[in-house]
Structures are given as structure tokens and as C-alpha cells.
Design a protein around this motif. Structure first.
Motif, mmCIF file in Angstrom:
data_model
loop_
_atom_site.group_PDB
_atom_site.id
_atom_site.type_symbol
_atom_site.label_atom_id
_atom_site.label_comp_id
_atom_site.label_asym_id
_atom_site.label_seq_id
_atom_site.Cartn_x
_atom_site.Cartn_y
_atom_site.Cartn_z
ATOM 1 N N LEU A 53 -2.873 3.762 -2.114
ATOM 2 C CA LEU A 53 -1.908 4.403 -1.220
ATOM 3 C C LEU A 53 -1.740 3.609 0.070
ATOM 4 O O LEU A 53 -0.633 3.520 0.615
ATOM 5 C CB LEU A 53 -2.338 5.835 -0.914
ATOM 6 C CG LEU A 53 -2.175 6.849 -2.052
ATOM 7 C CD1 LEU A 53 -2.680 8.215 -1.627
ATOM 8 C CD2 LEU A 53 -0.725 6.931 -2.522
ATOM 9 N N LYS A 54 -2.815 3.025 0.566
ATOM 10 C CA LYS A 54 -2.698 2.202 1.775
ATOM 11 C C LYS A 54 -1.830 0.979 1.517
ATOM 12 O O LYS A 54 -1.010 0.590 2.362
ATOM 13 C CB LYS A 54 -4.086 1.798 2.281
ATOM 14 C CG LYS A 54 -4.813 2.940 2.980
ATOM 15 C CD LYS A 54 -6.182 2.524 3.497
ATOM 16 C CE LYS A 54 -6.855 3.680 4.260
ATOM 17 N NZ LYS A 54 -8.203 3.323 4.752
ATOM 18 N N THR A 55 -1.974 0.379 0.349
ATOM 19 C CA THR A 55 -1.133 -0.764 -0.006
ATOM 20 C C THR A 55 0.338 -0.371 -0.006
ATOM 21 O O THR A 55 1.194 -1.065 0.557
ATOM 22 C CB THR A 55 -1.523 -1.310 -1.401
ATOM 23 O OG1 THR A 55 -2.858 -1.794 -1.347
ATOM 24 C CG2 THR A 55 -0.592 -2.423 -1.840
ATOM 25 N N VAL A 56 0.648 0.771 -0.638
ATOM 26 C CA VAL A 56 2.029 1.229 -0.749
ATOM 27 C C VAL A 56 2.592 1.632 0.609
ATOM 28 O O VAL A 56 3.714 1.254 0.974
ATOM 29 C CB VAL A 56 2.125 2.412 -1.737
ATOM 30 C CG1 VAL A 56 3.512 3.038 -1.705
ATOM 31 C CG2 VAL A 56 1.788 1.941 -3.149
ATOM 32 N N LEU A 57 1.818 2.387 1.385
ATOM 33 C CA LEU A 57 2.335 2.882 2.663
ATOM 34 C C LEU A 57 2.456 1.753 3.689
ATOM 35 O O LEU A 57 3.380 1.759 4.508
ATOM 36 C CB LEU A 57 1.457 4.017 3.194
ATOM 37 C CG LEU A 57 2.244 5.085 3.977
ATOM 38 C CD1 LEU A 57 3.244 5.791 3.067
ATOM 39 C CD2 LEU A 57 1.323 6.098 4.614
ATOM 40 N N ARG A 58 1.552 0.791 3.645
ATOM 41 C CA ARG A 58 1.696 -0.369 4.531
ATOM 42 C C ARG A 58 2.986 -1.129 4.230
ATOM 43 O O ARG A 58 3.692 -1.564 5.147
ATOM 44 C CB ARG A 58 0.494 -1.313 4.370
ATOM 45 C CG ARG A 58 -0.772 -0.845 5.063
ATOM 46 C CD ARG A 58 -1.884 -1.856 4.868
ATOM 47 N NE ARG A 58 -3.094 -1.504 5.600
ATOM 48 C CZ ARG A 58 -4.067 -2.363 5.872
ATOM 49 N NH1 ARG A 58 -3.988 -3.615 5.449
ATOM 50 N NH2 ARG A 58 -5.133 -1.983 6.556
ATOM 51 N N ALA A 59 3.285 -1.286 2.941
ATOM 52 C CA ALA A 59 4.515 -1.984 2.548
ATOM 53 C C ALA A 59 5.751 -1.207 2.996
ATOM 54 O O ALA A 59 6.732 -1.789 3.474
ATOM 55 C CB ALA A 59 4.529 -2.194 1.036
ATOM 56 N N THR A 60 5.696 0.117 2.857
ATOM 57 C CA THR A 60 6.816 0.959 3.282
ATOM 58 C C THR A 60 7.018 0.861 4.795
ATOM 59 O O THR A 60 8.147 0.722 5.278
ATOM 60 C CB THR A 60 6.567 2.425 2.887
ATOM 61 O OG1 THR A 60 6.363 2.499 1.474
ATOM 62 C CG2 THR A 60 7.752 3.303 3.270
ATOM 63 N N ALA A 61 5.931 0.929 5.538
ATOM 64 C CA ALA A 61 6.020 0.826 6.997
ATOM 65 C C ALA A 61 6.577 -0.533 7.415
ATOM 66 O O ALA A 61 7.391 -0.624 8.339
ATOM 67 C CB ALA A 61 4.640 1.053 7.621
ATOM 68 N N ALA A 62 6.153 -1.585 6.722
ATOM 69 C CA ALA A 62 6.640 -2.937 7.044
ATOM 70 C C ALA A 62 8.137 -3.045 6.785
ATOM 71 O O ALA A 62 8.869 -3.679 7.565
ATOM 72 C CB ALA A 62 5.871 -3.968 6.224
ATOM 73 N N GLU A 63 8.614 -2.441 5.709
ATOM 74 C CA GLU A 63 10.053 -2.464 5.417
ATOM 75 C C GLU A 63 10.826 -1.718 6.506
ATOM 76 O O GLU A 63 11.856 -2.195 6.987
ATOM 77 C CB GLU A 63 10.322 -1.818 4.056
ATOM 78 C CG GLU A 63 9.913 -2.697 2.889
ATOM 79 C CD GLU A 63 10.151 -2.038 1.550
ATOM 80 O OE1 GLU A 63 10.298 -0.792 1.509
ATOM 81 O OE2 GLU A 63 10.185 -2.755 0.536
#
Length: 200
Positions: A91-101
Motif C-alpha cells: 500500500l505504501k508503494t501504491v500510495l506513494r506513486a499516487t501522491a507523486a502523480e
């Protein structure tokens, strides 16, 4: 005498459609959504304005399809979230990517434009839920169900509520531009959501 083939209308139409969607994305980045017009998209794409109106009822619909086409290219075979067996790490991998976008100005311009249109256009909102939001939500739920089977989430956890707890603060901060969208914030959201939904 060589036989001449008739032009392939479907191929020409697909080329025009691709040119229109690409032009819409490029123009949002260059001039912003407020100044974007069907005329500008048509000129950039090299098509007539009537061609766009034949396929889309509004510039919001063009923007939506341009983002949908981009996400389909990126997803390839479909949306799959990472599953390493560690729900917190995944989930951290996914949410970090979402935040970066969301923090990337070039990426977030068309997304913000789409959200602006969705507020006032019920048909566009329905299309967004069906074609974009629903597949992504189902992919997230599949990963959460895997975590439930592994005992990392409560078996009776409300997965819709879990996703709201996880994503709503990120979306709110992005919409209001009220704070940084960084790894630390993404990680804190994951840890908070998991504390609330882990088995007791």
C-alpha cells in the motif's frame, strides 16, 4: 494496370481520434483547461471541429477520453496492484506513486480539469465511475481481499470504508492544495488506515 485500394476509413478515423486526444492533453499542459477550446483542439489535431463534436459532446468528454486512453496504454493487460505478501509495504508503494502523480504539475493538470467538469456534468461523472474509478477500485479490493485471507486485515473489514480512509485525505489535500504530497504523508495514511482495520 495496378488495382487501387480504397482508403481505410476506420484507420483514418482512429488516426484522427488519437490526434484529437493527444492534442487535448498537450494543450491542457500548455494553456490550461480554462483556455482550452474545441477549436484549439481541432486546430492542433488537424481535423475539423465537426469531427470532434461527432464523437464527443463537450471538451470535458474529450479530456476524459484522453486520460482514459493514457491509462489504458499504461495498464496494458489490466490494473494489478503489487502483492509481495506484505500489505503495508504494498500500500505504501501504491500510495506513494499516487501522491507523486498528484504532485506532478504536468500529470495533475488534466486530472484537475476532469474533476472540474465532473462536478457539473452527471453523464461525465457516471462515465468516470464506470470506466475509470470502478476498475481501479476493484483492483484495490482484490489486493485487500488477499490481505484479509492472509490475516493482515480484519475478515469483516468494510473495504469501501478502508479505501475512503486511505484515499480521501490525499484527495482532499490535493484538491485544496493544503499541504505536501510526499512519501511521509502517504506512509502516514497507510499506517493510520491499517491500525483501524487490522484484526483485533
Amino acid at each position: 494496370m495496378a488495382e487501387r485500394k480504397a482508403p481505410d476509413a476506420s484507420r483514418r478515423s482512429e488516426r484522427s481520434r488519437t490526434a484529437i486526444l493527444t492534442a487535448a492533453r498537450e494543450l491542457i499542459g500548455e494553456i490550461g483547461y480554462g483556455k482550452l477550446t474545441i477549436e484549439a483542439i481541432a486546430a492542433r489535431a488537424g481535423v475539423g471541429k465537426q469531427t470532434i463534436y461527432r464523437w464527443w459532446p463537450s471538451k470535458g468528454a474529450v479530456v476524459f477520453d484522453s486520460l482514459l486512453a493514457l491509462s489504458e496504454q499504461a495498464d496494458g493487460a489490466g490494473i494489478v496492484l503489487p502483492d509481495t505478501g506484505d500489505i503495508e509495504a504494498d500500500l505504501k508503494t501504491v500510495l506513494r506513486a499516487t501522491a507523486a502523480e498528484f504532485a506532478d504539475p504536468e500529470f495533475e493538470k488534466p486530472i484537475r480539469a476532469l474533476n472540474t467538469e465532473i462536478i457539473n456534468d452527471r453523464e461525465l461523472a457516471a462515465a468516470y465511475r464506470e470506466k475509470m474509478a470502478a476498475p481501479m477500485t476493484e483492483a484495490k479490493k482484490q489486493r485487500l481481499r488477499s490481505a484479509q485471507r492472509a490475516g493482515q486485515l480484519a475478515a469483516d473489514a468494510d473495504l469501501d470504508l478502508f479505501l475512503d480512509v486511505l484515499y480521501a485525505p490525499l484527495t482532499q489535500r490535493w484538491l485544496l492544495r493544503s499541504g505536501p504530497l510526499d512519501d511521509a504523508f502517504a506512509d502516514a495514511l497507510v499506517e493510520t488506515a491499517l491500525r483501524a482495520f487490522r484484526p483485533r
